[in-house]
Motif scaffolding. Sequence first.
Motif, mmCIF file in Angstrom:
data_model
loop_
_atom_site.group_PDB
_atom_site.id
_atom_site.type_symbol
_atom_site.label_atom_id
_atom_site.label_comp_id
_atom_site.label_asym_id
_atom_site.label_seq_id
_atom_site.Cartn_x
_atom_site.Cartn_y
_atom_site.Cartn_z
ATOM 1 N N ILE A 6 -10.514 -21.021 13.425
ATOM 2 C CA ILE A 6 -11.713 -21.377 13.133
ATOM 3 C C ILE A 6 -12.593 -20.739 11.888
ATOM 4 O O ILE A 6 -13.325 -21.284 11.292
ATOM 5 C CB ILE A 6 -12.744 -21.335 14.644
ATOM 6 C CG1 ILE A 6 -12.054 -22.325 15.557
ATOM 7 C CG2 ILE A 6 -14.171 -21.736 14.410
ATOM 8 C CD1 ILE A 6 -12.672 -22.224 17.030
ATOM 9 N N LEU A 7 -12.383 -19.392 12.317
ATOM 10 C CA LEU A 7 -13.215 -18.772 10.971
ATOM 11 C C LEU A 7 -12.504 -19.059 9.613
ATOM 12 O O LEU A 7 -13.407 -19.039 8.614
ATOM 13 C CB LEU A 7 -13.145 -17.044 11.471
ATOM 14 C CG LEU A 7 -14.210 -16.650 12.588
ATOM 15 C CD1 LEU A 7 -13.701 -15.134 12.584
ATOM 16 C CD2 LEU A 7 -15.433 -16.718 11.841
ATOM 17 N N SER A 8 -11.259 -18.995 9.662
ATOM 18 C CA SER A 8 -10.607 -19.441 8.288
ATOM 19 C C SER A 8 -11.007 -20.827 7.947
ATOM 20 O O SER A 8 -11.277 -21.050 6.820
ATOM 21 C CB SER A 8 -9.043 -19.399 8.411
ATOM 22 O OG SER A 8 -8.402 -19.816 7.463
ATOM 23 N N GLY A 14 -16.458 -23.632 2.950
ATOM 24 C CA GLY A 14 -17.555 -22.923 2.194
ATOM 25 C C GLY A 14 -18.773 -22.633 3.268
ATOM 26 O O GLY A 14 -19.781 -22.266 2.692
ATOM 27 N N TRP A 15 -18.446 -22.578 4.686
ATOM 28 C CA TRP A 15 -19.424 -21.819 5.428
ATOM 29 C C TRP A 15 -19.008 -20.362 5.783
ATOM 30 O O TRP A 15 -17.957 -20.004 6.166
ATOM 31 C CB TRP A 15 -19.268 -22.520 6.794
ATOM 32 C CG TRP A 15 -19.580 -23.690 6.754
ATOM 33 C CD1 TRP A 15 -19.103 -24.838 6.553
ATOM 34 C CD2 TRP A 15 -21.015 -24.129 7.070
ATOM 35 N NE1 TRP A 15 -20.010 -26.036 6.736
ATOM 36 C CE2 TRP A 15 -21.194 -25.602 7.185
ATOM 37 C CE3 TRP A 15 -22.239 -23.339 7.309
ATOM 38 C CZ2 TRP A 15 -22.465 -26.086 7.198
ATOM 39 C CZ3 TRP A 15 -23.288 -24.233 7.498
ATOM 40 C CH2 TRP A 15 -23.580 -25.680 7.283
ATOM 41 N N ARG A 36 -23.661 -19.178 6.558
ATOM 42 C CA ARG A 36 -24.452 -20.228 5.423
ATOM 43 C C ARG A 36 -23.578 -20.855 4.745
ATOM 44 O O ARG A 36 -22.353 -20.601 4.664
ATOM 45 C CB ARG A 36 -25.423 -19.208 4.779
ATOM 46 C CG ARG A 36 -24.555 -18.420 3.770
ATOM 47 C CD ARG A 36 -25.281 -17.433 2.811
ATOM 48 N NE ARG A 36 -24.685 -16.329 2.196
ATOM 49 C CZ ARG A 36 -23.578 -16.626 1.188
ATOM 50 N NH1 ARG A 36 -23.642 -17.857 0.638
ATOM 51 N NH2 ARG A 36 -23.068 -15.525 0.726
ATOM 52 N N ALA A 37 -24.107 -22.182 4.451
ATOM 53 C CA ALA A 37 -23.431 -23.197 3.561
ATOM 54 C C ALA A 37 -23.030 -22.628 1.931
ATOM 55 O O ALA A 37 -24.287 -22.323 1.657
ATOM 56 C CB ALA A 37 -23.721 -24.500 3.806
#
Length: 153
Positions: A6-8, A14-15, A36-37
Motif C-alpha cells: 500500500i505504501l509503495s 504521487g502520495w 500529501r499529493a
Amino acid sequence: MFSMSILSALHHHGWYLVMATDVSKKQEDKDLLIFRASIPPQSTSFFAVSFNERNKLRLIGAPYKVISAVQETIGTSRIQYEDWIYSETAYQFKLCGYPWTADGYETVTSRMIILDLLDCFTSLGWQLHASINMSTSYDGCHTDTWFFRRSNQ
C-alpha cells in the motif's frame, strides 16, 4: 507485506507520506498516516523491517544484497538462526538473547544493533520512508515497522 504494498503504491502515484503519528491515548491504537499529493516520483523500491516477539528481526521484501549486509552487520555470534518465512517473502533472523525487551546494559547493545542497521541500510542507498506502529506483538507490546525506499535510477 500488505502494508508495504500500500505504501509503495501510494508513493508511486504521487502520495507522499508526511508523517506517522499516534494521536490517541487508547491502548492498542495504531498510528495515523498523513499523506500529501504531488508529482509521482521516478521508479522506487521498498522493503520493510519488523521487530518481532522478543528477539526476531524480519526483512520483508528485501533484496538479497540487503539480507547479506544485515548478516554481516549483526554478526554470526549474535544470530541464533535465520531462515526464509512466508513463502520466501520475508527473511527472519532469530537473535541471541532478547534485544527487544532488554534491560540494563543489554539495552545499550540493542540500541547499537539498531543504529548499525540504520547505517547499513543507508550505506546501501536506502532511505527510511516511515516508522509505523501498526501491530501488537504476541505479548501485547507495540513495536514499529520500518519502511525503506530507494530510487531505482
